[in-house]
Design a protein around this motif. Structure first.
Motif, PDB file in Angstrom:
ATOM      1  N   ILE A  46      10.294   8.756 -21.074  1.00 14.06           N
ATOM      2  CA  ILE A  46       9.577   9.645 -20.146  1.00 14.06           C
ATOM      3  C   ILE A  46       9.958  11.103 -20.342  1.00 14.06           C
ATOM      4  CG2 ILE A  46       9.150   7.868 -18.411  1.00 14.06           C
ATOM      5  CD1 ILE A  46      11.420   9.174 -16.759  1.00 14.06           C
ATOM      6  N   GLN A  47      11.052  11.364 -21.061  1.00  8.17           N
ATOM      7  CA  GLN A  47      11.451  12.734 -21.379  1.00  8.17           C
ATOM      8  C   GLN A  47      10.695  13.284 -22.601  1.00  8.17           C
ATOM      9  OE1 GLN A  47      13.412  14.984 -19.984  1.00  8.17           O
ATOM     10  NE2 GLN A  47      13.994  13.679 -18.286  1.00  8.17           N
ATOM     11  N   ASN A  48       9.958  12.451 -23.282  1.00  5.34           N
ATOM     12  CA  ASN A  48       9.299  12.860 -24.516  1.00  5.34           C
ATOM     13  C   ASN A  48       8.104  13.765 -24.201  1.00  5.34           C
ATOM     14  OD1 ASN A  48       7.772  13.007 -26.903  1.00  5.34           O
ATOM     15  ND2 ASN A  48       8.655  11.087 -27.627  1.00  5.34           N
ATOM     16  N   THR A  49       8.318  15.068 -24.269  1.00  8.86           N
ATOM     17  CA  THR A  49       7.264  16.026 -23.916  1.00  8.86           C
ATOM     18  C   THR A  49       6.080  15.958 -24.875  1.00  8.86           C
ATOM     19  OG1 THR A  49       8.442  17.783 -25.103  1.00  8.86           O
ATOM     20  CG2 THR A  49       8.820  17.621 -22.728  1.00  8.86           C
ATOM     21  N   LEU A  50       6.309  15.543 -26.101  1.00  6.11           N
ATOM     22  CA  LEU A  50       5.210  15.389 -27.058  1.00  6.11           C
ATOM     23  C   LEU A  50       4.248  14.291 -26.604  1.00  6.11           C
ATOM     24  CD1 LEU A  50       4.330  16.750 -29.628  1.00  6.11           C
ATOM     25  CD2 LEU A  50       5.674  15.108 -30.923  1.00  6.11           C
ATOM     26  N   MET A  51       4.804  13.169 -26.127  1.00  7.30           N
ATOM     27  CA  MET A  51       3.951  12.089 -25.609  1.00  7.30           C
ATOM     28  C   MET A  51       3.164  12.577 -24.390  1.00  7.30           C
ATOM     29  SD  MET A  51       4.276   9.123 -27.319  1.00  7.30           S
ATOM     30  CE  MET A  51       4.382   7.640 -26.353  1.00  7.30           C
ATOM     31  N   TRP A  52       3.826  13.310 -23.499  1.00  7.85           N
ATOM     32  CA  TRP A  52       3.129  13.843 -22.317  1.00  7.85           C
ATOM     33  C   TRP A  52       1.996  14.775 -22.750  1.00  7.85           C
ATOM     34  CZ3 TRP A  52       3.182  12.380 -17.397  1.00  7.85           C
ATOM     35  CH2 TRP A  52       4.263  11.618 -16.942  1.00  7.85           C
ATOM     36  N   SER A  53       2.240  15.575 -23.770  1.00  7.92           N
ATOM     37  CA  SER A  53       1.214  16.519 -24.240  1.00  7.92           C
ATOM     38  C   SER A  53       0.035  15.798 -24.882  1.00  7.92           C
ATOM     39  CB  SER A  53       1.826  17.486 -25.255  1.00  7.92           C
ATOM     40  OG  SER A  53       2.837  18.245 -24.651  1.00  7.92           O
ATOM     41  N   ILE A 139       4.207  -3.771 -12.636  1.00  9.38           N
ATOM     42  CA  ILE A 139       4.439  -2.324 -12.751  1.00  9.38           C
ATOM     43  C   ILE A 139       5.802  -1.979 -12.169  1.00  9.38           C
ATOM     44  CG2 ILE A 139       3.631  -0.027 -12.092  1.00  9.38           C
ATOM     45  CD1 ILE A 139       0.788  -1.215 -11.952  1.00  9.38           C
ATOM     46  N   GLU A 140       6.618  -1.326 -12.990  1.00 10.04           N
ATOM     47  CA  GLU A 140       7.961  -0.938 -12.554  1.00 10.04           C
ATOM     48  C   GLU A 140       7.945   0.403 -11.822  1.00 10.04           C
ATOM     49  OE1 GLU A 140      12.031   0.028 -14.893  1.00 10.04           O
ATOM     50  OE2 GLU A 140      11.012  -1.840 -15.390  1.00 10.04           O
ATOM     51  N   ALA A 141       7.180   1.382 -12.339  1.00  9.48           N
ATOM     52  CA  ALA A 141       7.149   2.717 -11.723  1.00  9.48           C
ATOM     53  C   ALA A 141       5.983   3.510 -12.293  1.00  9.48           C
ATOM     54  CB  ALA A 141       8.461   3.454 -11.977  1.00  9.48           C
ATOM     55  N   ILE A 142       5.628   4.587 -11.593  1.00 11.78           N
ATOM     56  CA  ILE A 142       4.591   5.512 -12.058  1.00 11.78           C
ATOM     57  C   ILE A 142       5.188   6.916 -12.042  1.00 11.78           C
ATOM     58  CG2 ILE A 142       2.295   6.475 -11.637  1.00 11.78           C
ATOM     59  CD1 ILE A 142       1.604   3.797 -10.226  1.00 11.78           C
ATOM     60  N   TYR A 143       5.027   7.627 -13.161  1.00 11.43           N
ATOM     61  CA  TYR A 143       5.540   8.987 -13.297  1.00 11.43           C
ATOM     62  C   TYR A 143       4.360   9.943 -13.444  1.00 11.43           C
ATOM     63  CZ  TYR A 143      10.141   6.961 -14.062  1.00 11.43           C
ATOM     64  OH  TYR A 143      11.318   6.274 -13.907  1.00 11.43           O
ATOM     65  N   PHE A 144       4.331  10.994 -12.635  1.00 11.69           N
ATOM     66  CA  PHE A 144       3.269  11.986 -12.691  1.00 11.69           C
ATOM     67  C   PHE A 144       3.746  13.207 -13.474  1.00 11.69           C
ATOM     68  CE2 PHE A 144       2.211   9.439  -9.005  1.00 11.69           C
ATOM     69  CZ  PHE A 144       0.853   9.247  -9.178  1.00 11.69           C
ATOM     70  N   GLY A 145       2.849  13.748 -14.302  1.00 13.74           N
ATOM     71  CA  GLY A 145       3.177  14.888 -15.145  1.00 13.74           C
ATOM     72  C   GLY A 145       3.383  16.183 -14.378  1.00 13.74           C
ATOM     73  N   LEU A 177      17.011  24.889 -17.008  1.00 15.77           N
ATOM     74  CA  LEU A 177      18.188  25.120 -17.849  1.00 15.77           C
ATOM     75  C   LEU A 177      18.065  24.549 -19.256  1.00 15.77           C
ATOM     76  CD1 LEU A 177      20.886  24.278 -15.164  1.00 15.77           C
ATOM     77  CD2 LEU A 177      20.042  26.536 -15.840  1.00 15.77           C
ATOM     78  N   LYS A 178      17.258  23.494 -19.412  1.00 13.90           N
ATOM     79  CA  LYS A 178      17.145  22.819 -20.709  1.00 13.90           C
ATOM     80  C   LYS A 178      15.687  22.534 -21.029  1.00 13.90           C
ATOM     81  CE  LYS A 178      21.589  20.490 -20.375  1.00 13.90           C
ATOM     82  NZ  LYS A 178      22.295  19.225 -20.482  1.00 13.90           N
ATOM     83  N   TYR A 179      15.433  22.211 -22.308  1.00  8.73           N
ATOM     84  CA  TYR A 179      14.104  21.782 -22.719  1.00  8.73           C
ATOM     85  C   TYR A 179      13.961  20.306 -22.384  1.00  8.73           C
ATOM     86  CZ  TYR A 179      13.811  26.138 -25.323  1.00  8.73           C
ATOM     87  OH  TYR A 179      13.766  27.460 -25.666  1.00  8.73           O
ATOM     88  N   LYS A 180      13.723  20.023 -21.118  1.00  2.00           N
ATOM     89  CA  LYS A 180      13.586  18.642 -20.679  1.00  2.00           C
ATOM     90  C   LYS A 180      12.820  18.601 -19.364  1.00  2.00           C
ATOM     91  CE  LYS A 180      17.670  17.590 -17.925  1.00  2.00           C
ATOM     92  NZ  LYS A 180      17.127  16.599 -17.051  1.00  2.00           N
ATOM     93  N   LEU A 181      12.483  17.398 -18.975  1.00  2.00           N
ATOM     94  CA  LEU A 181      11.797  17.183 -17.704  1.00  2.00           C
ATOM     95  C   LEU A 181      12.772  16.600 -16.697  1.00  2.00           C
ATOM     96  CD1 LEU A 181       8.564  15.491 -19.111  1.00  2.00           C
ATOM     97  CD2 LEU A 181       8.819  17.867 -18.390  1.00  2.00           C
ATOM     98  N   ASP A 182      12.606  17.009 -15.454  1.00  2.00           N
ATOM     99  CA  ASP A 182      13.342  16.406 -14.351  1.00  2.00           C
ATOM    100  C   ASP A 182      12.343  15.611 -13.525  1.00  2.00           C
ATOM    101  OD1 ASP A 182      15.842  17.589 -14.988  1.00  2.00           O
ATOM    102  OD2 ASP A 182      15.207  19.458 -14.033  1.00  2.00           O
TER     103      ASP A 182
END
Length: 189
Positions: A46-53, A139-145, A177-182
């Motif tokens: 879920i931290q993979n910003t390329l997949m989100w993009s 379904i374990e969870a849903i994450y919104f962008g 602070l970092k190139y990541k998602l919270d």
């Protein structure tokens, strides 16, 4: 004019649909393949910003985390044909013709640049949604962008669905602070 796409050409040939720009445009509204990314590290995925993009409309969409039993459920679905992990290859596969069916190799092959996806594909004879059973069991969870519009009716409907089925939801934000998602858990209202 429609660009040539090997996966589309293979599917259209199986369905005896001539490969013309008009037919390609109509065909692109159909769905025969379900693609899933497999990982043992959900946090990394879920931290993979390329997949989100690429797959969540530049962080406007959402990611559904399925439980381990999802592959078994899809294999038991109506009109199930086949599934396998995607083969990442620098070469475009050759489409072969068979008397008893068609070659699925192009459907399960992608360029090596996509290897980070760790994708598995499920092919079905017909389009449509597939019953996945009781949502809380699949379904374990849903994450919104990050860029999800929380005012859209589809967002509210999905959140309501998740709440009714005891499925946790999380909202992504960009780390300062970092190139990541919270991710913050969305509290039911």
């Amino acid at each position: 004019e429609a660009a040539c796409n090997i996966e589309e050409a293979t599917q259209m040939a199986k369905l005896n649909i001539p490969y013309t720009p008009e037919n390609v445009a109509r065909y692109r509204t159909r769905r025969f393949v379900i693609c899933l990314t497999y990982t043992s590290n959900i946090k990394k995925a879920i931290q993979n910003t390329l997949m989100w993009s690429h797959y969540a409309d530049s962080h406007k969409g959402f990611c559904v985390i399925y439980k381990d039993n999802i592959a078994q459920i899809l294999q038991g679905g109506t009109n199930y044909v086949a599934h396998q992990k995607v083969n990442y290859d620098p070469n475009i596969p050759t489409i072969k013709s068979y008397d008893d069916g068609y070659d699925l190799t192009p459907i399960f092959t992608k360029s090596k640049v996509w290897q980070y996806e760790n994708e598995e594909r499920f092919v079905f004879e017909t389009e449509g949604l597939y019953e996945l059973g009781t949502p809380s069991k699949t379904i374990e969870a849903i994450y919104f962008g990050v860029n999800t519009n929380t005012l859209l009716p589809c967002y509210k409907e999905l959140l309501y669905f998740a709440t009714q089925n005891n499925i946790p939801c999380y909202q992504a934000t960009l780390s300062t602070l970092k190139y990541k998602l919270d991710f913050t858990k969305i509290q039911a209202t």
